[in-house]
Scaffold this motif. Structure first.
Motif, PDB file in Angstrom:
ATOM      1  N   ASN A  13       9.834 -60.799  22.277  1.00 45.63           N
ATOM      2  CA  ASN A  13      10.032 -61.450  23.571  1.00 45.63           C
ATOM      3  C   ASN A  13       8.727 -61.867  24.242  1.00 45.63           C
ATOM      4  N   THR A  14       7.652 -61.934  23.477  1.00 46.89           N
ATOM      5  CA  THR A  14       6.355 -62.255  24.066  1.00 46.89           C
ATOM      6  C   THR A  14       6.118 -63.746  24.148  1.00 46.89           C
ATOM      7  N   GLY A  15       6.992 -64.552  23.568  1.00 51.90           N
ATOM      8  CA  GLY A  15       6.774 -65.990  23.562  1.00 51.90           C
ATOM      9  C   GLY A  15       5.908 -66.451  22.414  1.00 51.90           C
ATOM     10  N   SER A  16       5.638 -65.574  21.469  1.00 51.29           N
ATOM     11  CA  SER A  16       4.814 -65.942  20.326  1.00 51.29           C
ATOM     12  C   SER A  16       5.465 -67.064  19.540  1.00 51.29           C
ATOM     13  N   LEU A  17       4.629 -67.989  19.059  1.00 49.36           N
ATOM     14  CA  LEU A  17       5.150 -69.093  18.258  1.00 49.36           C
ATOM     15  C   LEU A  17       5.278 -68.728  16.788  1.00 49.36           C
ATOM     16  N   SER A  18       4.871 -67.530  16.423  1.00 49.66           N
ATOM     17  CA  SER A  18       4.985 -67.120  15.035  1.00 49.66           C
ATOM     18  C   SER A  18       6.353 -66.515  14.792  1.00 49.66           C
ATOM     19  N   GLY A  19       7.191 -67.224  14.071  1.00 42.82           N
ATOM     20  CA  GLY A  19       8.518 -66.720  13.797  1.00 42.82           C
ATOM     21  C   GLY A  19       8.509 -65.606  12.786  1.00 42.82           C
ATOM     22  N   LEU A  20       7.600 -65.679  11.808  1.00 41.63           N
ATOM     23  CA  LEU A  20       7.476 -64.648  10.790  1.00 41.63           C
ATOM     24  C   LEU A  20       5.991 -64.367  10.583  1.00 41.63           C
ATOM     25  N   TYR A  21       5.641 -63.098  10.513  1.00 38.95           N
ATOM     26  CA  TYR A  21       4.252 -62.745  10.242  1.00 38.95           C
ATOM     27  C   TYR A  21       4.231 -61.642   9.205  1.00 38.95           C
ATOM     28  N   ASP A  22       3.485 -61.866   8.144  1.00 42.05           N
ATOM     29  CA  ASP A  22       3.368 -60.882   7.076  1.00 42.05           C
ATOM     30  C   ASP A  22       1.927 -60.389   7.047  1.00 42.05           C
ATOM     31  N   ASP A  23       1.685 -59.198   7.623  1.00 35.83           N
ATOM     32  CA  ASP A  23       0.323 -58.695   7.687  1.00 35.83           C
ATOM     33  C   ASP A  23      -0.208 -58.307   6.314  1.00 35.83           C
ATOM     34  N   ARG A  24       0.691 -58.138   5.362  1.00 30.64           N
ATOM     35  CA  ARG A  24       0.235 -57.790   4.014  1.00 30.64           C
ATOM     36  C   ARG A  24      -0.425 -58.980   3.330  1.00 30.64           C
ATOM     37  N   HIS A  25      -0.056 -60.187   3.737  1.00 30.53           N
ATOM     38  CA  HIS A  25      -0.643 -61.382   3.125  1.00 30.53           C
ATOM     39  C   HIS A  25      -1.320 -62.284   4.140  1.00 30.53           C
ATOM     40  N   ASN A  26      -1.402 -61.808   5.390  1.00 31.46           N
ATOM     41  CA  ASN A  26      -2.075 -62.580   6.433  1.00 31.46           C
ATOM     42  C   ASN A  26      -1.473 -63.979   6.548  1.00 31.46           C
ATOM     43  N   LEU A  27      -0.171 -64.051   6.455  1.00 33.64           N
ATOM     44  CA  LEU A  27       0.539 -65.326   6.460  1.00 33.64           C
ATOM     45  C   LEU A  27       1.532 -65.357   7.612  1.00 33.64           C
ATOM     46  N   SER A  28       1.493 -66.419   8.396  1.00 36.29           N
ATOM     47  CA  SER A  28       2.459 -66.630   9.471  1.00 36.29           C
ATOM     48  C   SER A  28       3.272 -67.875   9.164  1.00 36.29           C
ATOM     49  N   MET A  29       4.551 -67.842   9.545  1.00 37.53           N
ATOM     50  CA  MET A  29       5.412 -69.011   9.435  1.00 37.53           C
ATOM     51  C   MET A  29       6.160 -69.164  10.760  1.00 37.53           C
ATOM     52  N   ARG A  30       6.419 -70.396  11.146  1.00 38.13           N
ATOM     53  CA  ARG A  30       7.166 -70.627  12.370  1.00 38.13           C
ATOM     54  C   ARG A  30       8.132 -71.787  12.177  1.00 38.13           C
ATOM     55  N   GLY A  31       9.229 -71.760  12.920  1.00 36.06           N
ATOM     56  CA  GLY A  31      10.175 -72.867  12.942  1.00 36.06           C
ATOM     57  C   GLY A  31      10.361 -73.339  14.368  1.00 36.06           C
ATOM     58  N   MET A  32      10.277 -74.665  14.587  1.00 36.76           N
ATOM     59  CA  MET A  32      10.445 -75.236  15.915  1.00 36.76           C
ATOM     60  C   MET A  32      11.302 -76.492  15.820  1.00 36.76           C
ATOM     61  N   VAL A  33      12.149 -76.689  16.819  1.00 35.12           N
ATOM     62  CA  VAL A  33      12.949 -77.907  16.882  1.00 35.12           C
ATOM     63  C   VAL A  33      12.045 -79.059  17.325  1.00 35.12           C
ATOM     64  N   VAL A  34      12.059 -80.152  16.565  1.00 34.75           N
ATOM     65  CA  VAL A  34      11.213 -81.302  16.899  1.00 34.75           C
ATOM     66  C   VAL A  34      12.027 -82.543  17.256  1.00 34.75           C
ATOM     67  N   GLU A  35      13.324 -82.533  16.937  1.00 30.90           N
ATOM     68  CA  GLU A  35      14.134 -83.712  17.225  1.00 30.90           C
ATOM     69  C   GLU A  35      15.597 -83.308  17.321  1.00 30.90           C
ATOM     70  N   MET A  36      16.327 -84.023  18.163  1.00 30.61           N
ATOM     71  CA  MET A  36      17.762 -83.803  18.279  1.00 30.61           C
ATOM     72  C   MET A  36      18.444 -85.161  18.405  1.00 30.61           C
ATOM     73  N   VAL A  37      19.398 -85.425  17.518  1.00 28.80           N
ATOM     74  CA  VAL A  37      20.190 -86.645  17.582  1.00 28.80           C
ATOM     75  C   VAL A  37      21.536 -86.288  18.205  1.00 28.80           C
ATOM     76  N   VAL A  38      21.909 -87.027  19.242  1.00 28.49           N
ATOM     77  CA  VAL A  38      23.115 -86.719  20.005  1.00 28.49           C
ATOM     78  C   VAL A  38      24.129 -87.847  19.850  1.00 28.49           C
ATOM     79  N   ASP A  39      25.325 -87.492  19.434  1.00 21.61           N
ATOM     80  CA  ASP A  39      26.479 -88.395  19.488  1.00 21.61           C
ATOM     81  C   ASP A  39      27.320 -87.925  20.661  1.00 21.61           C
ATOM     82  N   PRO A  40      27.307 -88.654  21.793  1.00 26.91           N
ATOM     83  CA  PRO A  40      27.979 -88.152  22.996  1.00 26.91           C
ATOM     84  C   PRO A  40      29.494 -88.127  22.910  1.00 26.91           C
ATOM     85  N   GLY A  41      30.078 -88.702  21.856  1.00 21.56           N
ATOM     86  CA  GLY A  41      31.516 -88.597  21.663  1.00 21.56           C
ATOM     87  C   GLY A  41      32.349 -89.650  22.344  1.00 21.56           C
ATOM     88  N   ASP A  42      31.701 -90.647  22.982  1.00 19.62           N
ATOM     89  CA  ASP A  42      32.463 -91.685  23.691  1.00 19.62           C
ATOM     90  C   ASP A  42      32.386 -93.040  22.994  1.00 19.62           C
TER      91      ASP A  42
END
Length: 314
Positions: A191-220
């Protein structure tokens, strides 16, 4: 300055639930060298993760530091088994396996050199989905001592939570603004707001996922529109300025309904969303920052009522 009093923020996640649709196969994968290991990372419409070919990073406990143990040293005369079978990652769709067999994801370490501490500069991982029975599994055994050469970690995207402003029930001829909550726009470990979604201290590797686009079909039946999506500030989760009216907002992700939803099934429009996740990785103190692996789409459906009359202040 945004007005924090009397905000009308409502997240449509319970009564008007978002329903994710069938996921697609792996969207992207990449193999990298990090520290003393090789990691194969993947991205699909359910989540992302990594499989790494080596164990704990080498941290000497005495000085001067002796050379790190080689893979041959770690084996101590035992045979090196370069492959390992894992379960199929969530989100992968495969045909029915042949009778008597089941699908596994087989990852194989190739082009390795045992007399190096990390498999050598050419070591990499190869991934394959194969149907196996007991005889096939015997071709790729996994003795306990091989555990030190492998590491797996993975995460999934949070359920999408759609916000509609200025009210949870849009009005005819008044712009409705669409955003995702920060919690459903990025993968976080805490809950700290960190952008690192996954962190592996054994391999010093971080991975993150972020939404960059949203396509909306409003249904009308007016067609889709595309929204560039970024994570809104924690102190302004909906990106809507209450000091301005609905016709003077910065958020370009908006739609104006010309008719109410009274004639629609259940008197609600069916809003279809295509949410694009971008997954990146960071190695240690790499000055190059986050490097993208690939993107994957998640689809969802939102039922949305639209009213004809405009309420006061709405």
């Amino acid at each position: 300055m945004h007005n924090r009093v009397g905000r009308t923020l409502l997240v449509l996640s319970a009564v008007l639930a978002l329903v994710t649709v069938a996921p697609a196969t792996t969207a992207a994968a990449d193999t990298i060298q990090t520290g003393n290991s090789v990691c194969s990372m993947y991205v699909n419409s359910v989540g992302f993760g990594a499989y790494c070919s080596s164990g704990n990073a080498y941290i000497p406990t005495i000085q001067p530091a002796p050379p790190p143990p080689t893979w041959r040293d770690k084996l101590n005369g035992r045979p090196f088994v370069p492959c390992r079978d894992f379960g199929i990652p969530k989100g992968i769709r495969l045909p029915k396996a042949p009778d008597g067999k089941e699908w596994v994801m087989r990852i194989t370490i190739t082009d390795y050199k045992l007399d190096t501490y990390n498999g050598g500069p050419d070591a990499h991982l190869e991934r394959a989905y194969v149907p196996v029975d007991a005889q096939d599994r015997a071709q790729c055994p996994f003795p306990d001592y091989m555990e030190q050469f492998w590491r797996r970690f993975e995460g999934v995207y949070p359920p999408p939570a759609l916000q509609v402003m200025p009210t949870y029930t849009p009005r005819v001829n008044v712009p409705a603004y669409f955003t995702l909550t920060p919690e459903s726009s990025e993968v976080q470990t805490d809950n700290t707001g960190s952008l690192s979604g996954l962190y592996d201290d054994r391999h010093n590797l971080s991975m993150r996922g972020m939404v960059v686009e949203m396509v909306v079909d409003p249904g009308d039946n007016t067609g889709t529109f595309k929204c560039r999506v970024g994570v809104t500030p924690l102190d302004d989760p909906d990106g809507y300025d209450q000091t301005q009216d609905p016709y003077h907002q910065m958020n370009p992700c908006k739609h104006v309904y010309k008719k109410s939803s009274a004639s629609q099934p259940d008197k609600m429009y069916t809003v279809k969303l295509t949410i694009t996740w971008e997954v990146s990785y960071w190695i240690g103190k790499d000055a190059g920052g986050w490097k993208p692996i690939g993107q994957a789409n998640v689809t969802a459906v939102q039922r949305l009522p639209v009213q004809e009359a405009q309420a006061i202040g709405g």
